[in-house]
Design a protein around this motif. Structure first.
Motif: not given
Lengths: 189, 330
Positions: B1, B59, B61-62, B106-108, B110-112, B199, B203, B248
């Motif tokens: 959205m 990590d 994943q980060l 790279g985390e972008s 609606r919630f990042h 995962d 999710s 989360e």
């Protein structure tokens, strides 16, 4: 060929999916806690218009689609192809029935349309939002009835049929919204 | 959205103006003050640790932002203040909390946002159960619309409820079959890795079924997803995540205490990085050295995504609505 990482995904981006050109409608980045991140993407197939959902692993790459929108002037149709010309380069292109689709019933010579090209070939045609077209057939007008209530069908010069107020006559020019297919107003010639 | 466009007083788009409305900026200030009062009233000491550090987080994943300094070499922007806070605890700080910026490449969405605000705290002598109660109390105080109580389910129960499969004991082939059957959108994914399948299911199929009216706490994670949590007698991780609907909000552990546990988990993440051709990360030798002196005192720690909590408090649908200057305008 351009490739795009999921990091570059955004609404409007054109990518190849299952060998068809597609446009991203919605891209949602989801990442469970400390785990693998995914991109949940809503994609419109530009050939069929169908919308599908697809999940990618974040960081994956996809091939870009060479899709561009150009403004072109509608020239004429020979029944098989609809011909358009670029007002800038005078280059001419023929779009087939599938590409022209519903836009065909609104096309009048010289109308400026948005032609979507994939690898240079017309993929779809979008008629101007507002067009002015002459009524070629409708029941006789009811003089003085400008209430707008009720209505009747009228056939336009391009073949489209729209609902119009009772006072409209054959020969009148009408302004019509091609996206809703609705009559807006009587136009002065 | 898509987020609503930024508009100035005259209704035109304005890239210079803050993205968040003044009400959201004020609400942020109010919730920050409330968070500090919450921890102050419980005997926590507020601390600050470096946002920019010599060592990173292994990590896989980060993705960390790495900077290069001509004198100091590679420096990392923290993905969380975990290691430095643990070094403080080992130095005798007692229970501590911190409100800090964290950064994830790279985390972008609606919630990042690549830069975000974390509330992180460690309760000395706590186990994860006691910390869950405290975290839920904090969230309930900040987001008054949530219904109490939170529902606590194990990772296994959450999967069994939603998908009728045991995520701990089921063979990987069965999990893959469930993923293929339930998620047509994921047909093209290779799904080789068990944790990746878990995962994906979590999710896309499990968390989306969590209620939006109340919090859901998931506990007892598979050992492969233990991160730095202790393993319990059942071989599961004493780790929890707090969800509101599918979102989360917080992640916590009954913290692993022994140096060997840290070293072996760092090594396994480093191996995953090599496997996936990801850049290697300089490990935190100072943390490992401090741990070697007798380990981490018994404690439980939690990280809470503050911007998301603010989103819930404001009824926002995009994180940009609660950030004065989201990344696109930063």
């Amino acid at each position: 060929m351009t490739t795009y990482s999921t990091n570059e995904f955004k609404s409007g981006l054109k990518i190849m999916l299952d060998a068809d050109p597609c446009a991203i409608i919605e891209n949602e980045f989801v990442k469970p806690g400390k785990g693998q991140a995914f991109n949940r993407v809503k994609i419109r197939n530009l050939k069929t218009g169908r919308v599908v959902e697809r999940t990618f692993k974040s960081g994956d790459s996809v091939e870009g689609a060479d899709v561009i929108d150009v403004e072109m002037q509608y020239l004429y149709s020979d029944g098989e192809f609809w011909y358009f010309m670029s007002p800038e380069t005078y280059e001419q292109l023929g779009a087939d029935k599938t590409a022209v689709g519903d836009a065909a019933k609104w096309l009048k010579e010289q109308a400026l349309c948005l032609v979507t090209l994939w690898n240079g070939v017309p993929l779809s045609v979008t008629a101007p939002v507002h067009v002015v077209l002459k009524v070629t057939d409708t029941d006789p007008g009811v003089r003085g009835d400008t209430s707008g209530g009720g209505g009747k069908p009228a056939t336009l010069e391009t073949g489209a049929v729209v609902r119009v107020p009772l006072f409209i006559n054959i020969g009148d020019s009408l302004k019509v919204n091609t996206q809703t297919g609705e009559y807006i107003a009587r136009a002065k010639e | 959205m898509p987020a609503p466009r930024n508009k100035n007083a005259s209704g035109r788009e304005d890239a210079a103006a803050p993205r968040a409305r003044l009400a959201a900026i004020r609400q942020r200030a109010a919730l920050l003050a409330e968070t500090r009062a919450f921890f102050g009233g419980r005997g926590y000491l507020e601390v600050e640790t470096p946002v920019l550090a010599r060592a990173g987080v292994p990590d896989a994943q980060l993705a960390q932002f790495a900077l290069s300094d001509p004198l100091l070499g590679t420096l990392y922007l923290q993905t969380s203040p975990e290691y430095a806070m643990k070094r403080l605890i080992m130095a005798g700080s007692g229970s501590i909390f911190q409100i800090t910026k964290a950064f994830r490449q790279g985390e972008s969405g609606r919630f990042h946002n690549p830069e975000f605000t974390l509330v992180e705290w460690y309760g000395l002598g706590y186990d994860h159960r006691r910390l869950i109660a405290e975290a839920c109390a904090l969230i309930a105080q900040l987001v008054v619309s949530l219904e109490a109580p939170a529902r606590i389910v194990t990772y296994r129960e959450a999967f069994q409820d939603a998908l009728d499969i045991d995520p701990i004991d089921a063979p990987t082939d069965d999990l893959r079959a469930v993923a293929r059957g339930r998620l047509p959108a994921a047909q093209e994914l290779a799904l080789d890795d068990r944790d990746e399948i878990l995962d994906l299911l979590m999710s896309h199929a499990v968390a989306p079924g969590f209620p939006v009216e109340a919090l859901t706490v998931v506990t007892d994670y598979p050992s492969s997803q233990a991160a730095l949590a202790r393993l319990n007698a059942q071989g599961l991780a004493d780790r929890f995540e707090i969800y509101r609907g599918p979102l989360e909000l917080a992640n916590g552990f009954h913290e692993a205490a022994r140096a060997e546990e840290y070293a072996s988990r760092f090594a396994s993440e480093a191996a995953k990085r090599r496997e996936r051709a990801l850049p290697s990360i300089d490990q935190d030798q100072r943390l490992l050295a401090a741990l070697a002196e007798g380990g981490l005192p018994d404690c439980a720690g939690c990280a809470l995504g503050f911007d998301r909590v603010l989103m819930l408090a404001m009824g926002a649908t995009h994180i940009d609505e609660v950030l004065a200057f989201p990344i696109a305008q930063a």
